[in-house]
Design an enzyme around this catalytic site. Structure first.
Site, short mmCIF file in Angstrom:
data_model
loop_
_atom_site.label_atom_id
_atom_site.label_comp_id
_atom_site.label_asym_id
_atom_site.label_seq_id
_atom_site.Cartn_x
_atom_site.Cartn_y
_atom_site.Cartn_z
N LYS A 96 0.84 -1.20 0.00
CA LYS A 96 0.00 0.00 0.00
C LYS A 96 0.88 1.26 0.00
O LYS A 96 0.61 2.22 -0.71
CB LYS A 96 -0.95 -0.02 1.20
N GLN A 128 -4.48 -1.80 9.76
CA GLN A 128 -4.38 -3.05 9.00
C GLN A 128 -4.93 -4.20 9.85
O GLN A 128 -4.50 -4.39 11.00
CB GLN A 128 -2.91 -3.31 8.63
N ASP A 154 -10.59 3.30 4.39
CA ASP A 154 -11.12 1.94 4.24
C ASP A 154 -12.63 1.97 3.95
O ASP A 154 -13.19 0.99 3.46
CB ASP A 154 -10.95 1.17 5.56
#
Ligand code: NAD
Length: 286
Positions: free
Chosen positions: A52, A96, A119
């Site tokens: 990412k 995460q 997210d």
């Protein structure tokens, strides 16, 4: 012949757009900045977070991985996430997953400012998805966004189509159902208690599997017309440790119109959507 719906060309095309959007934001004095909060050192999570970060750097955004100790207590974890989210120079952040077991009851999305929730898991953003106002600039859950992006890119519009989603999780199945509904598809959500799954999948124009079982969806779930489009969200390992999806890929080739492979299908689009959300969040901050 079955068309393979690979993500690479879409990612390359979108990277160009992200790069110019990022340059425009920088010219206005805003360098998009993301913080990735990683608790512990689970091997897969370390790889995902590095990917990412690398991806953000490809189009010119800043991305920092903040590593918290695996044994961090609940209060310190909550405080750390809130502090990162409240930092004015941060446009996007996320935790995460998975979290260590002593923290796994926490919903990290709820700790993050919804305007920075790249997210798209915060209930504000889910609420906006639920309302489905096309003018709203909320942050959309990433994997569903990636699935729709793939279908659009390869010219399989969802409007009016019968779409069967297998899986009803909060991060894939449910938000995906809302997104497709907002885009005028007729959506059926199937799950582990669905009776006669095949009856549903055989009627579908598009089948999207998010079950998490290696090669679960075999040819006997399809009809005979060869026109169905199959999207594989699953990321699994088979009995030999080989990466595979939910679809019995090799045996489905030639029996459907189009199919996403694993790896190289929907997976990379989740990172792309995260990046798109980061730039949306930075733009919204102006
Ligand atoms: P989950 O375990 O939360 O949900 C699985 C769903 O499958 C459940 O809703 C369950 O009802 C359904 N299911 C289980 N067995 C079934 C059966 N026999 N028949 C019908 N339905 C059944 O999983 P998740 O978090 O939604 O993830 C699903 C898969 O997608 C996993 O392989 C995961 O690794 C992958 N995933 C990929 C991405 C990506 O970036 N591509 C993102 C998230 C999840």
């Amino acid at each position: 012949m079955t068309i393979e719906l690979r993500s690479a060309p879409l990612v390359e095309q979108e990277l160009e757009k992200l790069t110019s959007k990022c340059e425009l934001l920088k010219s206005k004095g805003v360098t998009p900045s993301m913080k990735v909060i990683l608790v512990g050192q689970i091997k897969a999570s370390v790889i995902y977070t590095k990917n990412k970060k690398k991806f953000c750097e490809r189009f010119g955004a800043d991305c920092e991985i903040i590593n918290l100790d695996e044994s961090i207590n609940e209060q310190d974890f909550v405080d750390a996430v809130k502090k990162i989210s409240e930092n004015k120079s941060v446009h996007g952040c996320f935790v995460q997953l998975p979290l260590p077991s002593h923290l796994s009851h926490i919903d990290p999305g709820a700790l993050i400012d919804p305007n920075k929730d790249v997210d798209g898991f915060h209930e504000h953003n889910i609420g906006e998805l639920f309302k489905g106002d096309p003018k709203s600039k909320f942050l959309m859950p990433c994997t569903p966004q990636g699935v729709l992006g793939t279908l659009n890119y390869y010219n399989f519009p969802v409007e009016g189509k019968n779409i069967v989603i297998i899986g009803r999780s909060l991060i894939v199945g449910k938000p995906l159902a809302l997104l497709l509904l907002n885009n005028n598809a007729t959506v059926t959500v199937c799950h582990s208690r669905t009776t006669d799954l095949k009856e549903h999948t055989k009627r579908a124009d598009i089948i999207i599997s998010a079950v998490g079982k290696p090669r679960f969806l075999t040819a006997d779930y399809l009809n005979e017309n060869g026109k169905q489009v199959l999207v594989d969200v699953g990321i699994n390992h088979d009995e030999n440790g080989k990466l595979c999806g939910d679809l019995d890929y090799e045996n489905l080739l030639g029996r459907c119109q189009a199919i996403t492979p694993v790896p190289g299908g929907v997976g990379p689009l989740t990172i792309l959507s995260l990046a798109q959300n980061l730039l949306q969040a930075a733009e919204n901050s102006l």
